[in-house]
Design a protein around this motif. Structure first.
Motif, PDB file in Angstrom:
ATOM      1  N   GLU A 294      -6.508 -19.792   1.700  1.00 48.10           N
ATOM      2  CA  GLU A 294      -5.070 -19.945   1.905  1.00 48.10           C
ATOM      3  C   GLU A 294      -4.366 -18.592   1.916  1.00 48.10           C
ATOM      4  OE1 GLU A 294      -2.407 -23.621   0.723  1.00 48.10           O
ATOM      5  OE2 GLU A 294      -3.424 -22.780  -1.023  1.00 48.10           O
ATOM      6  N   LEU A 295      -3.247 -18.527   2.637  1.00 45.35           N
ATOM      7  CA  LEU A 295      -2.361 -17.371   2.617  1.00 45.35           C
ATOM      8  C   LEU A 295      -0.989 -17.866   2.191  1.00 45.35           C
ATOM      9  CD1 LEU A 295      -1.656 -14.454   3.077  1.00 45.35           C
ATOM     10  CD2 LEU A 295      -1.545 -14.884   5.529  1.00 45.35           C
ATOM     11  N   VAL A 296      -0.635 -17.539   0.959  1.00 47.15           N
ATOM     12  CA  VAL A 296       0.599 -18.026   0.344  1.00 47.15           C
ATOM     13  C   VAL A 296       1.482 -16.826   0.034  1.00 47.15           C
ATOM     14  CG1 VAL A 296       1.559 -19.208  -1.677  1.00 47.15           C
ATOM     15  CG2 VAL A 296      -0.531 -20.063  -0.605  1.00 47.15           C
ATOM     16  N   THR A 297       2.799 -16.955   0.226  1.00 45.82           N
ATOM     17  CA  THR A 297       3.714 -15.852  -0.049  1.00 45.82           C
ATOM     18  C   THR A 297       4.549 -16.137  -1.295  1.00 45.82           C
ATOM     19  OG1 THR A 297       5.363 -16.799   1.455  1.00 45.82           O
ATOM     20  CG2 THR A 297       3.878 -15.122   2.352  1.00 45.82           C
ATOM     21  N   LEU A 298       5.009 -15.046  -1.913  1.00 42.26           N
ATOM     22  CA  LEU A 298       5.894 -15.123  -3.073  1.00 42.26           C
ATOM     23  C   LEU A 298       7.047 -14.159  -2.840  1.00 42.26           C
ATOM     24  CD1 LEU A 298       6.630 -15.988  -5.968  1.00 42.26           C
ATOM     25  CD2 LEU A 298       5.084 -14.191  -6.810  1.00 42.26           C
ATOM     26  N   LEU A 420      -1.553  -9.483  -3.410  1.00 39.94           N
ATOM     27  CA  LEU A 420      -1.166  -8.289  -2.656  1.00 39.94           C
ATOM     28  C   LEU A 420       0.318  -8.038  -2.906  1.00 39.94           C
ATOM     29  CD1 LEU A 420      -2.917  -9.249   0.726  1.00 39.94           C
ATOM     30  CD2 LEU A 420      -3.927  -8.204  -1.331  1.00 39.94           C
ATOM     31  N   ASP A 421       0.604  -7.058  -3.759  1.00 40.35           N
ATOM     32  CA  ASP A 421       1.967  -6.789  -4.193  1.00 40.35           C
ATOM     33  C   ASP A 421       2.632  -5.784  -3.255  1.00 40.35           C
ATOM     34  OD1 ASP A 421       4.294  -6.654  -5.625  1.00 40.35           O
ATOM     35  OD2 ASP A 421       3.357  -6.230  -7.562  1.00 40.35           O
ATOM     36  N   GLU A 422       3.514  -6.280  -2.388  1.00 43.41           N
ATOM     37  CA  GLU A 422       4.230  -5.435  -1.414  1.00 43.41           C
ATOM     38  C   GLU A 422       3.254  -4.664  -0.516  1.00 43.41           C
ATOM     39  OE1 GLU A 422       7.400  -5.686  -1.173  1.00 43.41           O
ATOM     40  OE2 GLU A 422       8.171  -6.299  -3.112  1.00 43.41           O
ATOM     41  N   LEU A 423       2.186  -5.303  -0.100  1.00 40.56           N
ATOM     42  CA  LEU A 423       1.211  -4.647   0.773  1.00 40.56           C
ATOM     43  C   LEU A 423       1.864  -4.112   2.038  1.00 40.56           C
ATOM     44  CD1 LEU A 423      -1.817  -4.082   1.636  1.00 40.56           C
ATOM     45  CD2 LEU A 423      -1.671  -6.279   2.831  1.00 40.56           C
ATOM     46  N   ASP A 424       2.818  -4.854   2.602  1.00 44.31           N
ATOM     47  CA  ASP A 424       3.395  -4.490   3.895  1.00 44.31           C
ATOM     48  C   ASP A 424       4.354  -3.310   3.826  1.00 44.31           C
ATOM     49  OD1 ASP A 424       4.749  -6.597   2.396  1.00 44.31           O
ATOM     50  OD2 ASP A 424       6.303  -6.474   3.924  1.00 44.31           O
ATOM     51  N   SER A 425       4.746  -2.889   2.622  1.00 42.71           N
ATOM     52  CA  SER A 425       5.654  -1.761   2.492  1.00 42.71           C
ATOM     53  C   SER A 425       5.036  -0.495   3.083  1.00 42.71           C
ATOM     54  CB  SER A 425       5.985  -1.530   1.008  1.00 42.71           C
ATOM     55  OG  SER A 425       6.755  -0.369   0.828  1.00 42.71           O
ATOM     56  N   ILE A 436      -4.894  -7.920   5.630  1.00 40.46           N
ATOM     57  CA  ILE A 436      -4.893  -9.297   5.131  1.00 40.46           C
ATOM     58  C   ILE A 436      -6.058 -10.074   5.721  1.00 40.46           C
ATOM     59  CG2 ILE A 436      -3.625 -11.480   5.249  1.00 40.46           C
ATOM     60  CD1 ILE A 436      -1.038  -9.790   5.063  1.00 40.46           C
ATOM     61  N   ALA A 437      -6.289  -9.919   7.020  1.00 35.63           N
ATOM     62  CA  ALA A 437      -7.370 -10.662   7.676  1.00 35.63           C
ATOM     63  C   ALA A 437      -8.731 -10.253   7.124  1.00 35.63           C
ATOM     64  CB  ALA A 437      -7.318 -10.417   9.181  1.00 35.63           C
ATOM     65  N   ARG A 438      -8.932  -8.971   6.842  1.00 36.80           N
ATOM     66  CA  ARG A 438     -10.230  -8.514   6.323  1.00 36.80           C
ATOM     67  C   ARG A 438     -10.489  -9.047   4.922  1.00 36.80           C
ATOM     68  NH1 ARG A 438      -8.363  -2.890   8.760  1.00 36.80           N
ATOM     69  NH2 ARG A 438      -9.082  -3.208  10.898  1.00 36.80           N
ATOM     70  N   LEU A 439      -9.464  -9.030   4.075  1.00 38.02           N
ATOM     71  CA  LEU A 439      -9.647  -9.531   2.717  1.00 38.02           C
ATOM     72  C   LEU A 439      -9.852 -11.046   2.703  1.00 38.02           C
ATOM     73  CD1 LEU A 439      -6.944  -7.447   0.787  1.00 38.02           C
ATOM     74  CD2 LEU A 439      -9.420  -7.138   0.732  1.00 38.02           C
ATOM     75  N   ARG A 440      -9.325 -11.717   3.720  1.00 40.93           N
ATOM     76  CA  ARG A 440      -9.421 -13.187   3.779  1.00 40.93           C
ATOM     77  C   ARG A 440     -10.688 -13.653   4.496  1.00 40.93           C
ATOM     78  NH1 ARG A 440      -6.444 -16.675   7.723  1.00 40.93           N
ATOM     79  NH2 ARG A 440      -6.284 -18.768   6.829  1.00 40.93           N
ATOM     80  N   LEU A 446      -5.274 -15.721  -0.734  1.00 43.25           N
ATOM     81  CA  LEU A 446      -4.403 -14.561  -0.858  1.00 43.25           C
ATOM     82  C   LEU A 446      -2.982 -14.969  -1.217  1.00 43.25           C
ATOM     83  CD1 LEU A 446      -6.823 -13.259   0.651  1.00 43.25           C
ATOM     84  CD2 LEU A 446      -5.168 -11.964   2.012  1.00 43.25           C
ATOM     85  N   LEU A 447      -2.411 -14.287  -2.205  1.00 50.04           N
ATOM     86  CA  LEU A 447      -1.002 -14.415  -2.541  1.00 50.04           C
ATOM     87  C   LEU A 447      -0.328 -13.103  -2.159  1.00 50.04           C
ATOM     88  CD1 LEU A 447       1.376 -15.942  -3.897  1.00 50.04           C
ATOM     89  CD2 LEU A 447       0.723 -14.830  -6.048  1.00 50.04           C
ATOM     90  N   LEU A 448       0.576 -13.148  -1.178  1.00 47.14           N
ATOM     91  CA  LEU A 448       1.267 -11.960  -0.692  1.00 47.14           C
ATOM     92  C   LEU A 448       2.693 -11.933  -1.223  1.00 47.14           C
ATOM     93  CD1 LEU A 448       1.484  -9.477   1.227  1.00 47.14           C
ATOM     94  CD2 LEU A 448       2.271 -11.083   2.993  1.00 47.14           C
ATOM     95  N   ILE A 449       3.017 -10.881  -1.966  1.00 45.71           N
ATOM     96  CA  ILE A 449       4.380 -10.659  -2.444  1.00 45.71           C
ATOM     97  C   ILE A 449       5.080  -9.745  -1.442  1.00 45.71           C
ATOM     98  CG2 ILE A 449       5.791  -9.696  -4.296  1.00 45.71           C
ATOM     99  CD1 ILE A 449       3.476 -10.303  -6.206  1.00 45.71           C
ATOM    100  N   THR A 450       6.248 -10.154  -0.959  1.00 42.81           N
ATOM    101  CA  THR A 450       6.937  -9.362   0.048  1.00 42.81           C
ATOM    102  C   THR A 450       8.437  -9.592  -0.040  1.00 42.81           C
ATOM    103  OG1 THR A 450       7.120  -8.900   2.431  1.00 42.81           O
ATOM    104  CG2 THR A 450       6.649 -11.172   1.799  1.00 42.81           C
TER     105      THR A 450
END
Length: 474
Positions: A294-298, A420-425, A436-440, A446-450
């Motif tokens: 899963e790819l979930v955002t927070l 992943l805490d603010e990975l996209d920053s 994200i795709a490689r880690l998944r 994956l929980l992505l904080i953004t």
């Protein structure tokens, strides 16, 4: 109109500690900023945006050795005749990595540090500091240590520093990153209403940029280009790879045993010891779950508890009640640390070895089932996958490349879950999606904080939000 900044025929090459020939970052680069103008400079990461900012501020090549040619003038003064401290009221800079700029032990002292150098009276210093703290919502954090601030709070402190200095030129490097929507709107309003000259550097075109700037320019092929806006954005998109299909679209995950990371009735508290006016922070998580693949955002405001929740999931902190479970079974902090990988907001907190190769090899050296040649092969393949060079020194790599190295380390650790805490920053959309795709790929959840809600809506299968100390499904 007088030029606030005039760069002509700039060339710059870093000096390599290996005594190897480095490629020039710029070639006959020229740029003019009219006084009071607002300019957006777009470029993919690792193309020299931050180096250009440091050159304008006078700290490069003075403190970051290299060969510099060309001329730069600030408000009619030749930069080569000035020291960095001479520019205190002429030019100020907010780094894409806010932690690297802090020098004092509290927020208030951070704001006062530059003012003391200007020789202002105590009453004027207090007036400027109080106004900036109020403008950026930092009154209650006056005594706080930067170590106890969230990433967004640190960025607001640096913006407050620029405000108290009242420099004539602001250079903001990825300044909208780390800020929640409220403070992105505040920064946009500040730029709109300011009489200062403002240069914003960015590796993504955010919706907040619309109708904000007098000119938008592109750093490409070592030079500044000024095509028409309708042509600039597609060209920028192609440079960043953002016009390519998302690596998440149609991604087929490796088959693996399915697991679920969950929390029920989780309660946590935290007190910032350095914050004299602060109250005990509480976080309630009635229900949370993350399944394999899963790819979930927070999402949530700065300081709302997103990173605090992350620390609970990976076992760095313990809740006061409730438990973190995998497949319904409560796990101890030590057990969680082996199942949940947590990529911090600041990659420098997790990188500590002299070379990329040593950093990637560290975890594999503990595995007795791996032969040396197999370990070297895995490390080499991983470096190629994440666009890294084994011989590079992390401390001299760009901030986004250090983020890629941080992700590569966890890729080799092969955890079933990642936060992943603010990975996209500071990353382009394509580079963030690729990580994200490689880690998944192996089926990890994956929980992505953004803070980029547009990005979150585009990739999330589900989402959570934190507000007023409570987490809920979106």
């Amino acid at each position: 109109m007088q030029h606030a900044l005039h760069i002509s025929n700039l060339e710059f090459t870093y000096r390599s500690w290996k005594e190897e020939e480095c490629d020039s970052l710029f070639s006959n680069l020229s740029l003019k900023l009219g006084e009071g103008s607002k300019t957006l400079l777009l470029a993919p990461f690792n193309k020299g945006k931050t180096t250009l900012a440091k050159i304008i501020c006078g700290v490069c090549p003075k403190y970051f050795p290299g060969n510099l040619r060309g001329t730069i003038s600030l408000f009619g003064r030749n930069l080569s005749t000035l020291e960095p401290w001479d520019l205190l009221t002429s030019c100020s800079y907010v780094s894409q990595n806010p932690q690297e700029q802090f020098v004092a032990t509290s927020v208030e002292e951070e704001l006062a540090f530059g003012l003391e150098s200007l020789g202002l009276s105590r009453s004027e210093m207090k007036e400027r500091i109080d106004a900036a703290l109020g403008h950026w919502g930092l009154e209650s954090l006056r005594t706080s240590s930067q170590q106890e601030l969230s990433g967004g709070e640190r960025k607001r402190v640096l913006l407050a520093v620029q405000e108290v200095l009242q420099a004539r030129l602001w250079i903001l490097d990825e300044a909208f990153d780390d800020l929640d929507q409220t403070w992105r709107d505040q920064l946009r309003k500040t730029i709109q209403e300011s009489d200062n000259t403002i240069l914003v550097l960015a590796s993504r075109y955010l919706q907040e940029f619309s109708d904000l700037f007098d000119q938008v320019v592109l750093l490409d092929q070592k030079r500044i280009h000024t095509p028409a806006f309708d042509a600039l954005l597609p060209r920028f998109s192609r440079l960043c790879g953002d016009d390519l299909p998302s690596p998440l679209d149609g991604q087929v995950l490796d088959s693996c045993k399915k697991h679920t990371l969950s929390c029920i009735d989780l309660q946590a508290q935290r007190k910032r010891l350095s914050t004299l006016q602060g109250q005990m922070f509480s976080l309630s998580v009635p229900n949370f779950h993350l399944d394999s693949g899963e790819l979930v955002t927070l999402v949530g405001p700065n300081g709302s508890g997103k990173s605090s929740f992350s620390r609970l999931l990976c076992g760095l902190d313990d809740p006061i009640s409730g438990a973190v479970c995998i497949d319904g079974q409560p796990f101890t902090s030590k057990e969680l640390s082996k199942k949940v990988g947590y990529l911090f907001q600041n990659p420098d907190l997790q990188i500590f070895l002299p070379t990329v190769e040593e950093e990637l090899s560290w975890s594999l050296k503990r595995r007795k089932d791996l032969k040396p040649e197999e370990m070297r092969s895995r490390v080499s393949e991983c470096a190629d996958l994440f666009g890294l060079k084994l011989g590079d020194t992390p401390t001299t790599m760009s901030y986004p490349l250090r983020k890629a190295l941080q992700a590569a380390v966890y890729f080799l650790l092969d955890r079933p879950f990642y936060v992943l805490d603010e990975l996209d920053s500071s990353l382009t959309y394509n580079s963030a999606l690729s990580i994200i795709a490689r880690l998944r790929q192996k089926g990890a959840g994956l929980l992505l904080i953004t803070h980029d809600r547009q990005f979150a809506r585009g990739i999330a299968q589900r989402g959570y939000g934190i507000g007023d100390g409570r987490m809920a499904s979106l």
